[in-house]
Enzyme design. Structure first.
Site, PDB file in Angstrom:
ATOM      1  N   CYS A  96     -43.491  26.047  19.744  1.00 43.52           N
ATOM      2  CA  CYS A  96     -44.223  24.812  19.465  1.00 43.52           C
ATOM      3  C   CYS A  96     -43.491  23.893  18.488  1.00 43.52           C
ATOM      4  CB  CYS A  96     -45.624  25.150  18.980  1.00 43.52           C
ATOM      5  SG  CYS A  96     -46.733  23.746  19.067  1.00 43.52           S
ATOM      6  N   ARG A 133     -53.205  14.400  23.195  1.00 46.16           N
ATOM      7  CA  ARG A 133     -52.345  15.564  22.971  1.00 46.16           C
ATOM      8  C   ARG A 133     -52.362  16.459  24.208  1.00 46.16           C
ATOM      9  NH1 ARG A 133     -51.176  16.685  17.700  1.00 46.16           N
ATOM     10  NH2 ARG A 133     -51.079  18.934  18.033  1.00 46.16           N
ATOM     11  N   HIS A 195     -48.553  29.225  22.253  1.00 50.31           N
ATOM     12  CA  HIS A 195     -49.156  30.105  21.252  1.00 50.31           C
ATOM     13  C   HIS A 195     -49.998  31.133  21.989  1.00 50.31           C
ATOM     14  CE1 HIS A 195     -48.508  27.333  17.802  1.00 50.31           C
ATOM     15  NE2 HIS A 195     -48.762  26.375  18.660  1.00 50.31           N
TER      16      HIS A 195
HETATM   17 ZN    ZN Z   1     -48.610  24.359  18.313  1.00 50.18          ZN
END
Ligand code: ZN
Lengths: 247, 460
Positions: A96, A133, A195
């Site tokens: 990430c 997002r 994640h």
């Molecule tokens: Zn992240």
């Protein structure tokens, strides 16, 4: 078999641990221990020394934009060492925010440009606070298997020609929501937006990292398989949630 | 009292929906507020203007308990309270509470006090609609990033809300949370701090979020961390540090079913026995007591009300089912769950757990945070565990890593998970349920149905 040892350097664990990325360290540790491999973990915070020659695996997790800005200068100063480590077939996993910082550059949500470590030939661009997002469960195809996890990133990443994607997106946005690609790979360096934490429930991928590190250090190719019942159930459950979530 | 036809219509619509919902057994919903707000978006302002004074309570964790404690202190002091106790902390929840309290003529009871818990994101609109006498901010913790976004953004929204408050509003801030205490710079009126003054052992919490001052960038260093990033902090480079609190707790000691401590507010002090365990509840009690002082309640009422506190819905709430005591500890984010787990470590009986993990919108769809929670220390104390919820397999894997015994059962369906958990219990054993938010609603309704416990809206 003689007891072997691997050393993992975790970059900025205090700062770049957004949403459970320390699960990745726990997974490597547990899976190594099950194969009689001691995994030593070195935490590298801003300003700390790092010995690449003694390191087998480098990990970096996610962080919010402010955290990425905070570590950027320190990380950029390590660019050369990290690229050399990559070229010496050192194993890298960048997740990430850490993945974004391991590219060439990241234009963040304030429009400032952070120069990255250049481990991946890739640029990342945040389209600004008003743009949605990339958030949700992800399924991606990787080496005839699936990777599952959760993504939550504002920035979009674009691989330059010649950089191999890690996986192909089945569900989710992946690198940028446009080209159907997820993550990046160069030699033994892997980058991803996932994640979950990623490694506990993607045991084959976790083993791939261990196996590459053992091969490099000890010339070993084979890992004793583990039962992985709970791991596979968690993997399947995430698959199920992701596929249902599409509708 | 009611000036416009629209407000009158909104009030009647709200009351009608409320009566219908009660007939159908859904008394605790915010639906009446939702409907009333649709009819008149200005309803909260119009009705709220009649309140003699009001308190707004926000923060990531502890809103519900703090608001509940404050309401009971004020009632103990003889005040009439309008409180959004049914749990909705959005504008519609405030509207529902005001609609319920108002007569058909739109009149609120004489000199009523408003006690409203408000969602982090709702604070600006709530503060604009009903400027409070006191605003309480308890903490800012990592919570459901996919839903609320990064915590910097929340803190910025709070700053804007605080700057537009009138100078007559007192702002009560947690001195021990640096992300909250440093909001004092933006307050125009009086500030009151609350905090813990005790040499408790420091914890190392993976849910910690505050590393640097959000504006100066100075690094926070801690002499002591109580939970998450809450403790005795100072800035490394610029000499700023945790302010001295006007209200504090000292001499903290475990007491039957809860904690005992000396509470000092300004020059006065009182020994408090709080029947709720965990440091986070001490902060909730301090927050409520601070607000109560601002609203004119006396210290005796505070002491009495705190001693009689009952757990809010799912927050260490005790029920009984099938002859077993069932205790529910909500764990909706890393900091909250870690505090709940620490509370359990203080117990000396072997634990039987039902751990429920859902990934609904209100839980946060991202369940990665379970890897930031500290189950390892609890493992030796656990006799048996059942896991449930839509992400039961993820939770089972996390618990396996923590060294827990293999789960007796793993069930996505919460009803079945509850059945299995209760069926396998030894006689006299207590069941501890650790649910995420939507799992709490689910399991709590099932326990009510099984045991004839009162439904949510009566219980509250
Ligand atoms: Zn992240």
């Amino acid at each position: 078999m003689a007891r072997r040892r691997l050393r993992v350097a975790v970059l900025y664990p205090r700062v770049m641990n957004l949403y459970g990325d320390r699960g990745n360290v726990m997974a490597l540790q547990a899976r190594a221990a099950a194969r009689d491999v001691d995994l030593e973990v070195d935490s590298i915070e801003i300003g700390d020394g790092w010995a690449p020659d003694e390191t087998d695996i480098v990990l970096i997790g996610g962080g919010q934009d402010r955290e990425q800005r905070r570590v950027q200068a320190d990380l950029h100063a390590r660019s050369r060492a990290l690229q050399d480590f990559r070229d010496a077939d050192g194993v890298i996993l960048a997740v990430c925010g850490g993945y974004q910082l391991f590219g060439r550059s990241y234009r963040d949500n304030h429009g400032g440009v952070l120069r990255g470590a250049g481990v991946f030939d890739m640029v990342s661009i945040h389209p600004g606070p008003r743009i949605q997002r990339c958030v949700g469960n992800v399924v991606a195809l990787w080496e005839g298997d699936t990777l599952v996890g959760f993504e939550n990133h504002g920035g979009r990443s674009y691989l330059n020609e010649g950089t191999i994607p890690l996986a192909e997106v089945v569900v989710g946005f992946g690198n940028n929501g446009g080209d159907g690609l997820e993550g990046a790979r160069i030699r033994n360096a892997f980058g991803t937006y996932l994640h979950g934490a990623l490694l506990p429930k993607n045991p084959r991928f976790a083993d791939r990292l261990l196996q590459l590190a053992l091969q490099r250090r000890y010339g070993e190719n084979e890992l004793v398989p583990l039962s992985d019942a709970a791991e596979i159930r968690a993997h399947a459950e995430t698959l199920h949630r992701s596929l249902r979530g599409r509708r | 009292m009611i000036r416009t036809g629209r407000t009158q219509a909104a009030l009647l619509a709200g009351k009608t929906v409320r009566a219908a919902a009660r007939r159908l057994g859904h008394g605790g919903t915010a639906l009446p507020g939702l409907v009333a707000e649709r009819v008149d978006p200005d309803l909260v302002r119009a009705l709220g203007a009649q309140l003699e004074c009001s308190a707004l309570i926000t923060g990531t964790n502890g809103k519900t308990t703090t608001a509940r404690l404050l309401a009971s202190i004020l009632q103990e002091a003889g005040r009439t309270v309008v409180h959004n106790r049914a749990g909705s902390n959005l504008m519609r929840g405030l509207a529902a509470a005001l609609v319920e309290a108002a007569g058909k003529d739109g009149r609120l009871p004489q000199s009523a006090v408003g006690v409203f818990e408000v969602d982090e994101a709702t604070l600006p609109s709530a503060a604009a609609a009903t400027p409070p006498q006191v605003l309480v901010i308890n903490n800012l913790l990592r919570d459901q990033l996919d839903r609320y976004g990064e915590i910097d953004a929340i803190r910025e929204r709070w700053q804007h809300a605080i700057r537009s408050l009138p100078a007559s509003t007192t702002v009560a801030l947690n001195a021990d949370d640096p992300l909250v205490a440093t909001l004092a710079d933006d307050v125009r009126g009086p500030v009151r701090f609350f905090g813990i003054e005790d040499e408790l052992d420091s914890v190392d919490d993976h849910a910690a979020e505050a590393h640097w001052h959000p504006e100066t960038g100075a690094e926070f260093v801690y002499d002591r961390i109580f939970y998450a990033h809450i403790g005795h902090w100072r800035c490394a480079d610029d000499g700023r540090s945790r302010p001295n609190p006007e209200a504090c707790a000292r001499g903290i000691a475990p007491a039957a079913g809860g904690v005992a401590f000396l509470m000092e507010i300004d020059e006065a002090s009182t020994q408090v026995g709080l029947p709720l365990a965990g440091l986070y509840n001490i902060y909730n009690a301090l927050a409520a007591a601070t607000a109560a002082t601002v609203l004119g309640a006396d210290l005796d009422s505070t002491t009495t009300a705190l001693a009689g506190a009952r757990a809010a819905f799912g927050r260490q709430e005790c029920l009984s089912s099938d002859g077993h005591v069932v205790r529910i500890l909500l764990g909706k984010n890393p900091a909250g769950l870690n505090e709940a787990l620490r509370t359990l470590q203080g117990r000396d009986d072997a634990l039987h757990l039902l751990v429920l993990l859902n990934d609904g919108l209100a839980d946060g769809r991202d369940i990665s945070w379970i890897w930031d929670t500290e189950w390892e220390a609890l493992a030796p104390r656990v006799d048996s565990v059942v896991v449930g919820g839509r992400r039961a397999a993820d939770m089972a894997l996390r618990l396996e890593y923590a060294g827990f015994p293999a789960p007796r059962a793993r069930q996505a369906d919460i009803g079945r998970a509850l059945d299995r958990a209760l069926a396998g219990l030894p006689d006299d054993a207590e069941l501890t349920v650790l649910p995420t938010y939507t799992a709490l609603l689910d399991v709590r309704a099932r326990l009510s149905a099984r045991a004839g416990a009162p439904p949510i809206w009566e219980e509250a």
